[in-house]
Design a protein around this motif. Sequence first.
Motif, PDB file in Angstrom:
ATOM      1  N   ALA A  52       0.814  -1.214   0.000  1.00 24.33           N
ATOM      2  CA  ALA A  52       0.000   0.000   0.000  1.00 24.33           C
ATOM      3  C   ALA A  52       0.848   1.265   0.000  1.00 24.33           C
ATOM      4  CB  ALA A  52      -0.929   0.009   1.213  1.00 24.33           C
ATOM      5  N   LEU A  53       2.151   1.137   0.248  1.00 26.12           N
ATOM      6  CA  LEU A  53       3.046   2.293   0.220  1.00 26.12           C
ATOM      7  C   LEU A  53       3.643   2.435  -1.169  1.00 26.12           C
ATOM      8  CD1 LEU A  53       4.874   1.913   3.651  1.00 26.12           C
ATOM      9  CD2 LEU A  53       2.955   3.405   3.083  1.00 26.12           C
ATOM     10  N   GLN A  54       3.408   3.584  -1.776  1.00 23.11           N
ATOM     11  CA  GLN A  54       3.874   3.839  -3.135  1.00 23.11           C
ATOM     12  C   GLN A  54       4.676   5.141  -3.181  1.00 23.11           C
ATOM     13  OE1 GLN A  54       0.704   3.539  -6.027  1.00 23.11           O
ATOM     14  NE2 GLN A  54      -0.285   1.857  -4.928  1.00 23.11           N
ATOM     15  N   THR A  55       5.567   5.229  -4.141  1.00 25.15           N
ATOM     16  CA  THR A  55       6.461   6.390  -4.245  1.00 25.15           C
ATOM     17  C   THR A  55       5.753   7.561  -4.905  1.00 25.15           C
ATOM     18  OG1 THR A  55       8.408   4.970  -4.376  1.00 25.15           O
ATOM     19  CG2 THR A  55       8.657   7.234  -5.129  1.00 25.15           C
ATOM     20  N   MET A  56       5.719   8.679  -4.202  1.00 27.52           N
ATOM     21  CA  MET A  56       5.110   9.917  -4.691  1.00 27.52           C
ATOM     22  C   MET A  56       6.213  10.935  -4.950  1.00 27.52           C
ATOM     23  SD  MET A  56       2.451  12.432  -2.638  1.00 27.52           S
ATOM     24  CE  MET A  56       3.686  13.354  -1.713  1.00 27.52           C
ATOM     25  N   SER A  57       6.225  11.510  -6.122  1.00 26.41           N
ATOM     26  CA  SER A  57       7.173  12.580  -6.451  1.00 26.41           C
ATOM     27  C   SER A  57       6.493  13.927  -6.260  1.00 26.41           C
ATOM     28  CB  SER A  57       7.657  12.438  -7.896  1.00 26.41           C
ATOM     29  OG  SER A  57       8.317  11.193  -8.086  1.00 26.41           O
ATOM     30  N   PHE A  58       7.210  14.879  -5.699  1.00 25.28           N
ATOM     31  CA  PHE A  58       6.626  16.203  -5.468  1.00 25.28           C
ATOM     32  C   PHE A  58       7.725  17.251  -5.415  1.00 25.28           C
ATOM     33  CE2 PHE A  58       7.880  14.677  -1.360  1.00 25.28           C
ATOM     34  CZ  PHE A  58       8.232  15.794  -0.625  1.00 25.28           C
ATOM     35  N   ASP A  59       7.328  18.503  -5.529  1.00 27.59           N
ATOM     36  CA  ASP A  59       8.259  19.632  -5.441  1.00 27.59           C
ATOM     37  C   ASP A  59       7.519  20.781  -4.773  1.00 27.59           C
ATOM     38  OD1 ASP A  59      10.013  21.745  -5.744  1.00 27.59           O
ATOM     39  OD2 ASP A  59      10.539  21.261  -7.822  1.00 27.59           O
ATOM     40  N   ILE A  60       8.000  21.193  -3.596  1.00 28.99           N
ATOM     41  CA  ILE A  60       7.384  22.307  -2.880  1.00 28.99           C
ATOM     42  C   ILE A  60       8.324  23.500  -2.821  1.00 28.99           C
ATOM     43  CG2 ILE A  60       5.813  20.888  -1.518  1.00 28.99           C
ATOM     44  CD1 ILE A  60       7.776  21.034   0.810  1.00 28.99           C
ATOM     45  N   GLY A  61       9.202  23.572  -3.833  1.00 24.37           N
ATOM     46  CA  GLY A  61      10.088  24.722  -3.951  1.00 24.37           C
ATOM     47  C   GLY A  61      11.534  24.457  -3.619  1.00 24.37           C
ATOM     48  N   TYR A  62      11.866  23.211  -3.287  1.00 24.84           N
ATOM     49  CA  TYR A  62      13.242  22.871  -2.945  1.00 24.84           C
ATOM     50  C   TYR A  62      13.828  21.852  -3.914  1.00 24.84           C
ATOM     51  CZ  TYR A  62      11.526  24.913   1.405  1.00 24.84           C
ATOM     52  OH  TYR A  62      10.954  25.752   2.331  1.00 24.84           O
ATOM     53  N   GLY A  63      13.187  21.689  -5.049  1.00 22.18           N
ATOM     54  CA  GLY A  63      13.610  20.701  -6.010  1.00 22.18           C
ATOM     55  C   GLY A  63      12.818  19.412  -5.868  1.00 22.18           C
ATOM     56  N   PRO A  64      12.929  18.508  -6.840  1.00 24.59           N
ATOM     57  CA  PRO A  64      12.172  17.253  -6.810  1.00 24.59           C
ATOM     58  C   PRO A  64      12.517  16.411  -5.584  1.00 24.59           C
ATOM     59  CG  PRO A  64      13.106  17.650  -8.986  1.00 24.59           C
ATOM     60  CD  PRO A  64      13.734  18.645  -8.064  1.00 24.59           C
ATOM     61  N   GLN A  65      11.475  15.843  -4.953  1.00 27.96           N
ATOM     62  CA  GLN A  65      11.639  14.958  -3.802  1.00 27.96           C
ATOM     63  C   GLN A  65      10.714  13.764  -3.967  1.00 27.96           C
ATOM     64  OE1 GLN A  65      11.917  16.971   0.166  1.00 27.96           O
ATOM     65  NE2 GLN A  65      11.280  18.797  -0.968  1.00 27.96           N
ATOM     66  N   GLU A  66      10.958  12.753  -3.162  1.00 27.87           N
ATOM     67  CA  GLU A  66      10.115  11.560  -3.178  1.00 27.87           C
ATOM     68  C   GLU A  66       9.635  11.249  -1.775  1.00 27.87           C
ATOM     69  OE1 GLU A  66      12.230   8.366  -5.026  1.00 27.87           O
ATOM     70  OE2 GLU A  66      11.683   9.013  -7.056  1.00 27.87           O
ATOM     71  N   PHE A  67       8.461  10.630  -1.708  1.00 28.00           N
ATOM     72  CA  PHE A  67       7.836  10.290  -0.427  1.00 28.00           C
ATOM     73  C   PHE A  67       7.074   8.986  -0.611  1.00 28.00           C
ATOM     74  CE2 PHE A  67       4.160  10.468   2.481  1.00 28.00           C
ATOM     75  CZ  PHE A  67       4.804  10.719   3.701  1.00 28.00           C
ATOM     76  N   ARG A  68       7.238   8.068   0.344  1.00 30.69           N
ATOM     77  CA  ARG A  68       6.517   6.805   0.293  1.00 30.69           C
ATOM     78  C   ARG A  68       5.151   7.022   0.945  1.00 30.69           C
ATOM     79  NH1 ARG A  68       7.330   2.589  -2.749  1.00 30.69           N
ATOM     80  NH2 ARG A  68       7.121   1.051  -1.078  1.00 30.69           N
ATOM     81  N   ALA A  69       4.122   7.142   0.127  1.00 28.54           N
ATOM     82  CA  ALA A  69       2.783   7.504   0.588  1.00 28.54           C
ATOM     83  C   ALA A  69       1.864   6.286   0.619  1.00 28.54           C
ATOM     84  CB  ALA A  69       2.186   8.574  -0.313  1.00 28.54           C
ATOM     85  N   TYR A  70       0.947   6.288   1.583  1.00 28.31           N
ATOM     86  CA  TYR A  70      -0.059   5.240   1.658  1.00 28.31           C
ATOM     87  C   TYR A  70      -1.150   5.515   0.625  1.00 28.31           C
ATOM     88  CZ  TYR A  70      -4.035   2.487   3.276  1.00 28.31           C
ATOM     89  OH  TYR A  70      -5.108   1.629   3.334  1.00 28.31           O
TER      90      TYR A  70
END
Length: 506
Positions: free
Chosen positions: A47-65
């Motif tokens: 159920a944990l999947q990799t989410m890519s996002f950018d909130i102004g500090y460059g591309p990041q990844e987060f393992r989201a449910y």
Amino acid sequence: MKEPNYRYHHSPPALLLLFIIALSSLTAQFVKAECSASDHDFENDPALQTMSFDIGYGPQEFRAYVEPDVATFYNEPPGSKTRRKPSHPGWAAKFVNMSNQRVRLFWDPRNGRPGSPIKVLQPFEAGGTASFPKHEFYVTPYNDEDVILHRWSISPPQAVYYYDPITVPGDEEATQTNLDNLSVQDFESYRRHVDSRDFAKHYFNFTGREYLSMYPRNKPSHKIWRADYFGQEHWVTTRETHFVEHPELKELTKISSSEGRNRVLRDDEPRLLEQYRTQEPFLNMTMKVLSCAPRAFEIKNFLSQTEVEHIMYLTTGMELHRSTTAGSQDASRDQTRNTRTSLNTWVYREKDQIIDTIYRRAADLLRIDEALMRPRSKDEYPKMSSRGSIAEALQLVHYDVGQEYTAHHDFGYSDMFSNKQQPQRFCTLLLYLNEPEEGGETEFPRWVNAETREGLAVEPEIGKAVLFYSQLGDGNMDDWSQHAALPVKKGEKWLMNLWVWDPVYG
């Protein structure tokens, strides 16, 4: 006295039968707590999947449910079933004060009467409650309840609402002036809330859920049992076997909370008051999945009849107080809360050896070191920020006819300013001590399923435990974990709550 049946209520898996046969030839001192899941199973939750996002500090990844397709809860192909919308319209409501001033949060009854105080929100603090669509809330200055600074109307799926007097939409000059007037510390606090709000937008678009924590929050440090489909079973063995005889009262002694490491019981050591327990070298606990979202399990015969009787005996001489709801102590004026009408008291782990055993057994069930559920010595988990227990005292609760606890969450809303780890309740273990003649079920009104809009009602059974998680595997709070104690219609209801926190008790 008729002793409880320690055998399975469901046929155990073949692997477990082989395990039992292998253990039967061993003596008690060589039996260790084991379980049906490997570390790989816990660490690799699909159920944990990799989410890519950018909130102004460059591309990041987060393992989201990401909630699995409801058809998989029935072991069917994705897309073959349709999720039913629950009839219960409840929703989490979190309110964030993004100002550097204290404000008061009120619920507006919309009947011309003064609002009901919910919480005093300190600068850059959050608070909340369970609510319903179209409920209205507002904030006022701390010293003037007649001035409404901001008002909200609850509109799901939105669950997080911000009071932000700093950013002025469409007016960059006014926004910059407000930012310039902030101190360095306040500016940093405001920036973190802006980052969290921006992250939450990405999280919602990726998962379909609101982010109820404050970003960044680490994923839980404790293991979470998988709930892949209804009826799925896990098993756990523990050396903390059932008490089947009542010890002499003089043998039940208070345990010192300052003993720390001296309380460790090695696998080759006898258990506390072992002569009053079943002679089997271990106790098997079978967990059955009741709900996949939220993750909820039942464990029958978690407590023996003797242990239940002992807990009930402890009520003698204990004063039962009217239960309070989380956050009610923060209200600025006295008020009657109709959400919870039960009576409760607290039983600490150090009360005696039987209560200590229940904590140890719960630790094995949760795959947590029992040392984390008591005060520790300096050399036990020295890197943790606290040496205190991550588990609360057992809350003994009594419901009489007509008493209930309406749908609520066990978690609250922490922030990273008072504690960067954002400690929160991680899971709840309910222990049933009797069986009401009618009513008194534990209900999960928003469980995800494809068959009914009604809630999942779990009937109390003597000695049964129900485990559910308030946190998701990515560190977010689980809004679906909302639950209720339905009214007792006939008889009475006794149970105990054990709350365990992550990463520390906050």
